[in-house]
Design a protein around this motif. Structure first.
Motif, PDB file in Angstrom:
ATOM      1  N   VAL A  78      30.584   5.736 -14.487  1.00  0.00           N
ATOM      2  CA  VAL A  78      31.317   4.477 -14.543  1.00  0.00           C
ATOM      3  C   VAL A  78      32.585   4.667 -15.370  1.00  0.00           C
ATOM      4  O   VAL A  78      32.787   5.710 -15.977  1.00  0.00           O
ATOM      5  CB  VAL A  78      30.446   3.344 -15.127  1.00  0.00           C
ATOM      6  CG1 VAL A  78      29.283   3.028 -14.198  1.00  0.00           C
ATOM      7  CG2 VAL A  78      29.957   3.698 -16.532  1.00  0.00           C
ATOM      8  N   GLY A  79      33.418   3.633 -15.369  1.00  0.00           N
ATOM      9  CA  GLY A  79      34.757   3.769 -15.945  1.00  0.00           C
ATOM     10  C   GLY A  79      34.902   3.405 -17.410  1.00  0.00           C
ATOM     11  O   GLY A  79      36.002   3.513 -17.948  1.00  0.00           O
ATOM     12  N   SER A  80      33.825   2.986 -18.048  1.00  0.00           N
ATOM     13  CA  SER A  80      33.976   2.591 -19.454  1.00  0.00           C
ATOM     14  C   SER A  80      32.611   2.581 -20.142  1.00  0.00           C
ATOM     15  O   SER A  80      31.566   2.533 -19.480  1.00  0.00           O
ATOM     16  CB  SER A  80      34.581   1.189 -19.555  1.00  0.00           C
ATOM     17  OG  SER A  80      33.657   0.221 -19.087  1.00  0.00           O
ATOM     18  N   ARG A  81      32.649   2.597 -21.462  1.00  0.00           N
ATOM     19  CA  ARG A  81      31.399   2.494 -22.228  1.00  0.00           C
ATOM     20  C   ARG A  81      30.709   1.154 -22.002  1.00  0.00           C
ATOM     21  O   ARG A  81      29.477   1.082 -21.898  1.00  0.00           O
ATOM     22  CB  ARG A  81      31.687   2.712 -23.713  1.00  0.00           C
ATOM     23  CG  ARG A  81      32.198   4.120 -23.998  1.00  0.00           C
ATOM     24  CD  ARG A  81      32.715   4.291 -25.409  1.00  0.00           C
ATOM     25  NE  ARG A  81      31.684   4.163 -26.400  1.00  0.00           N
ATOM     26  CZ  ARG A  81      31.504   4.995 -27.424  1.00  0.00           C
ATOM     27  NH1 ARG A  81      32.307   6.039 -27.561  1.00  0.00           N
ATOM     28  NH2 ARG A  81      30.564   4.783 -28.305  1.00  0.00           N
ATOM     29  N   ALA A  82      31.515   0.098 -21.876  1.00  0.00           N
ATOM     30  CA  ALA A  82      30.926  -1.231 -21.655  1.00  0.00           C
ATOM     31  C   ALA A  82      30.146  -1.254 -20.342  1.00  0.00           C
ATOM     32  O   ALA A  82      29.086  -1.889 -20.245  1.00  0.00           O
ATOM     33  CB  ALA A  82      32.028  -2.300 -21.644  1.00  0.00           C
TER      34      ALA A  82
END
Lengths: 142, 142
Positions: A78-82
Motif C-alpha cells: 500500500v501507499g502509506s503507513r496509515a
C-alpha cells in the motif's frame, strides 16, 4: 519459460468461509468465471483462486496431507503507513488473525501480517523504496 | 482493502539452489533490488521473491516447522499446447520434478505440473477460455 506467474491458487478447507472472508470481509470482487467449486479474483496483475485443498492437491497429483507453515507468503503493498494500519484493521474485523502487528521493519518500511481462514499469511506493507504504479502494483527495478 | 496481490514469497531451504533453478534453469531475470538474502523476480504483474524459509516464517511470526502439501499452487499460463509441452520440458531439464504430465484437463484446457526445488507446485496451462493479454497475463472476465 517467460517470467510469468499468472494464477495463485489457495487450497482452502472451507470454500464458503474463504469466500466470505475475501469477498465480504475484504470486499474483493469475484469474477463471473468461477463456479460453486472455484472462485477467481482479479488481484491486479495476477489471478487469485480459491479452490478446495484436497481437490487442489489431487489436481497436482500430490498427497493432500500437510501441516504447519506452508512455506509461501503473500503480500499486499500500500501507499502509506496509515493504509497499512487501516488494512490490518479491516482484515482483523473480517476475522483474520493478526500474526504480527504493524511495525517498522528491518528493511526500512512499515508492515504487519494477518492470516486468512486457512492460516495463509498476508503481509500488508508500505515500502517507501518501491513506489506503486497506477494499478497499485510494485514496479521492480530491472 | 483493494484486490491486490503484489508479492508472492517462496520460503526456500537453499537460496543458491533456488536461484540456480529460477534464474539459470528457467532463465528468469533477477531484479537489482535483491541481495544475498533475497531474490526478486518481476513475474509480469506480481513480484516473485525467493527468501530463506526459516527467515520467512520468523518474519511472519510463525513457527517454521511444516511438512507435506503447503496448500498453495502457482500457475504459468501460455498461449498454446505446444508451449505447455516446451515449458514442462524446460522445467524438467532445469531439475524440476514433473508432478503431472501434460494432459487434457476436466475444465477444457491442457496442462501439467512441475515442482521447484522446494516442491512448490507450478501448473503450466493452456486455457483456451482465458486469452492472454500483451503482457502474457490472464484477463479475467468481470
Amino acid at each position: 519459460m517467460k517470467p510469468r506467474l499468472t494464477v495463485v491458487t489457495l487450497g482452502v478447507k472451507d470454500l464458503a468461509a474463504s469466500r466470505k472472508f475475501y469477498l465480504q470481509g475484504l470486499g474483493w470482487p469475484a469474477s463471473s468465471a468461477g463456479n460453486e467449486h472455484v472462485t477467481f479474483i482479479d488481484a491486479g496483475g495476477v489471478v487469485l483462486a480459491l479452490f478446495g485443498r484436497e481437490a487442489l492437491a489431487a489436481d497436482a497429483q500430490l498427497p493432500a496431507e500437510g501441516r504447519g507453515f506452508g512455506g509461501i507468503t503473500l503480500a499486499h503493498n500500500v501507499g502509506s503507513r496509515a493504509e497499512v494500519d487501516a488494512v490490518l484493521e479491516e482484515a482483523r474485523t473480517a476475522g483474520g488473525a493478526i500474526l504480527k502487528a504493524a511495525h517498522e521493519t528491518f528493511w526500512g518500511g512499515y508492515s504487519g501480517y494477518f492470516a486468512d481462514p486457512d492460516g495463509y499469511p498476508w503481509e500488508v506493507a508500505h515500502n517507501p523504496f518501491w513506489p506503486l504504479d497506477s494499478r497499485g502494483l510494485v514496479q521492480l527495478p530491472p
